[in-house]
Motif scaffolding. Structure first.
Motif, PDB file in Angstrom:
ATOM      1  N   ASP A  84      19.806  -4.501   5.754  1.00 25.11           N
ATOM      2  CA  ASP A  84      18.350  -4.520   5.928  1.00 25.11           C
ATOM      3  C   ASP A  84      17.925  -4.769   7.382  1.00 25.11           C
TER       4      ASP A  84
ATOM      5  N   THR B 262      14.095  -4.188   7.835  1.00 21.65           N
ATOM      6  CA  THR B 262      13.359  -2.925   7.702  1.00 21.65           C
ATOM      7  C   THR B 262      12.058  -3.113   6.940  1.00 21.65           C
ATOM      8  N   GLN B 263      12.089  -3.987   5.923  1.00 19.74           N
ATOM      9  CA  GLN B 263      10.896  -4.216   5.113  1.00 19.74           C
ATOM     10  C   GLN B 263       9.711  -4.675   5.960  1.00 19.74           C
TER      11      GLN B 263
ATOM     12  N   ASP C 115       8.774  -1.734   8.516  1.00 23.94           N
ATOM     13  CA  ASP C 115       8.059  -0.684   7.782  1.00 23.94           C
ATOM     14  C   ASP C 115       6.631  -1.091   7.437  1.00 23.94           C
TER      15      ASP C 115
ATOM     16  N   ALA D 248       4.622  -0.640  10.531  1.00 23.00           N
ATOM     17  CA  ALA D 248       4.436   0.794  10.805  1.00 23.00           C
ATOM     18  C   ALA D 248       3.424   1.393   9.832  1.00 23.00           C
ATOM     19  N   LYS D 249       3.545   1.002   8.563  1.00 18.35           N
ATOM     20  CA  LYS D 249       2.640   1.537   7.527  1.00 18.35           C
ATOM     21  C   LYS D 249       1.189   1.167   7.854  1.00 18.35           C
TER      22      LYS D 249
ATOM     23  N   TYR E 152       0.196   3.475  10.646  1.00 22.61           N
ATOM     24  CA  TYR E 152       0.142   4.881  10.217  1.00 22.61           C
ATOM     25  C   TYR E 152      -1.027   5.140   9.276  1.00 22.61           C
TER      26      TYR E 152
END
Lengths: 413, 140
Positions: free
Chosen positions: A18, A44-45, A48, A51-52, A55
């Protein structure tokens, strides 16, 4: 020795996957990251989630009527609820987002000081505080003519609680101590500290920066008035932190900084401030930081902090035993109850030399005084080498670290 | 020897350690051990150059129109680098010291120690050596 950890119901290889950064090489060697006490790596969680947000949701919060703004506001406030649940705070309004532990402590020093500290009053700290939990109080005391009182540290690196109780008096207005020593990893008996303070009705602030990644923290069970921590040490981004403050303080305190987001009405004659934590979050806050922090807490809670604590405890004991087998190694704060931190020196070698030679072999540790100069003076040393572990570290990495240290010792002899 | 010549000598000396950090640092440690000690009377706060972690003591004096440096450090790797700085700059004319760019540090692969984040006081040391040369220049 590898087998000793097999009974832990925890798959370290799975969690390592991870954390993308664990795959990098340093000085052509696989990174062994033992500087988690300074800052932890991000899964990563968390990456992400940030980033989410950028985005799909980026917009300003608490003001817009449009859908994106409402989405971002919901997630920011949901993050507050996630923190509340994580700390088991009684009310979500007791959670204030800050830039980190340092700002949390500064906020309390400023707001509490303004209302309650006058000349001759006393504030109790300990000899093992991080500079962040000394300087705001020192400044406050200088401004107000108040006095700092310091709980001494024993030879083992534990707080001398008998001396602490002697320091408590009618002049004591606040106690600010660390939950876990950043340099030694020693877990302080904060329950006893708080119990003694409560008998005299003195509020207690806990610096939880080094405790929060390693153990379950229940602020209601602790019954502390303030609890401070930083996101980046608990696998969340930098620039986000938390101040837990009991509701009565949130109510009494005046804004720490003023600006947008803190007000009900503004005229040039008078401003009426909002109630609750937003009163302390002037300006556009670190929205992605709060969302990242919530993602980190959710990630940790999925694994379970008890599981993490048990595994890290095995790591720290494994490393301690291995270190003790090396001649000339002196461990500071070698006590039973400690977080995943080991501070040590080798013979007369300067920690800078040891740290440099470990780095050349791909092992990242912290060297120096660890923002803890009074404690270094207490032990009469220029600094230490500090290895601090996280649950993604392995016994194999400890073996790599030990043989790198053996080589360093040989070179420095 | 001129500063440039000494720098070239050090570069050649370190060529055999290219790609071998262990030999390079062993050499630095040896250099540190061989550094002539500063006169203990100068090992005081007045002569200290504070890095965040390791300390360096530096003494500078003008002798026959040249600047003579002696130094010490509490960390042996820092001391090895201090020894290199002294080898290059000591016994040189003030003007030459002020113009030295110390490019050899990068060539022998020790540039990382010049980064402020290494916090070993090396940058401050070079700065202090030049400041001392400038101050002593007027007294020559």
């Amino acid at each position: 020795m590898q087998n000793t950890l097999q009974h832990t119901a925890f798959n370290v290889e799975k969690v390592r996957a991870d954390f993308p950064i664990l795959k990098v090489h340093v000085n052509n060697k696989p990174l062994v990251y033992f500087d988690n006490g300074a800052t932890a790596q991000k899964p990563t969680q968390v990456i992400d989630a940030i980033a989410k947000y950028y985005y799909e949701e980026n917009s300003n919060i608490h003001r817009g009527v449009h859908t994106l703004s409402q989405k971002a506001t919901t997630h920011y406030e949901l993050a507050r609820t996630t923190v509340q649940k994580h700390l088991n705070a009684a009310d979500v309004n007791e959670i204030i987002f800050t830039r980190g532990t340092t700002e949390s402590i500064n906020l309390v020093a400023h707001c509490f000081g303004k209302l309650f500290i006058k000349a001759g009053d006393e504030i109790i700290l300990s000899e093992m505080e991080h500079h962040s939990n000394i300087l705001p109080w020192q400044v406050l005391c200088e401004e107000r003519g108040a006095v700092l009182k310091v709980i001494p540290v024993t030879e083992n690196g534990e707080l001398n609680l008998e001396e602490y109780k002697k320091l408590l008096s009618d002049k004591t207005k606040l106690i600010a101590v660390t939950h876990v020593s950043n340099t030694l990893g020693v877990v302080n008996d904060v329950k006893e500290i708080i119990a003694a303070a409560k008998q005299k009705n003195i509020p207690v602030l806990l610096d939880g920066a080094q405790a929060i990644p390693h153990m379950v923290v229940d602020v209601q069970e602790l019954d502390c008035d303030f609890y401070c921590f930083s996101g980046h040490k608990i696998y969340a981004p930098t620039g986000i932190g938390v101040l837990y403050a009991k509701a009565k303080w949130v109510e009494k305190f005046e804004p720490y900084q003023t600006g947008g987001g803190t007000i009900k009405t503004v005229t040039f004659e008078k401003t009426v401030y909002v109630d609750g934590p937003l009163k302390f979050e002037a300006g556009t806050p670190n929205i992605e930081g709060a969302i990242g922090l919530a993602a980190a807490l959710n990630y940790l809670n999925e694994i379970g902090l008890d599981t993490i604590a048990a595994y890290e405890n095995e790591l720290v004991h494994y490393a301690t035993e291995k270190l003790k087998q090396l001649p000339g190694v002196k461990i500071y704060g070698d006590v039973k109850d400690k977080a995943a931190v080991i501070s040590f020196n080798v013979n007369n070698a300067h920690p800078f030399d040891v740290g440099t030679l470990l780095d050349k072999q791909g092992v990242a540790v912290r060297t120096g005084h660890h923002c803890n100069q009074p404690l270094m003076q207490c032990f009469n040393i220029p600094g230490t080498v500090r290895a601090s572990f996280a649950f993604y570290n392995t016994t194999h990495e400890i073996d790599v670290f030990i043989s790198a240290l053996e080589k360093a010792i040989k070179m420095l002899l | 020897m001129s500063i440039a010549e000494i720098e070239q000598e050090i570069i050649e000396e370190f060529e055999m350690f290219v790609d071998d950090w262990e030999l390079k640092y062993e050499h630095l440690i040896e250099l540190g051990k061989s550094l002539p000690m500063i006169n203990p009377v100068y090992k005081t706060d007045e002569y200290i150059i504070k890095g965040c972690q390791s300390k360096v003591w530096l003494h500078s004096e003008a002798v026959d129109g040249k600047i003579v440096y002696t130094a010490d450090s509490d960390a042996i790797i820092t001391k090895g680098m201090v020894a290199l700085m002294i080898r290059v700059l000591s016994n040189q004319a003030p003007d030459d010291i002020l113009n030295a760019n110390m490019g050899f540090i990068d060539v022998i692969g020790l540039k990382e120690h010049l980064s402020p984040t290494r916090a070993n006081g090396l940058i401050s040391m070079i700065k202090q050596m030049k400041l001392d040369a400038l101050a002593l220049q007027g007294k020559i």
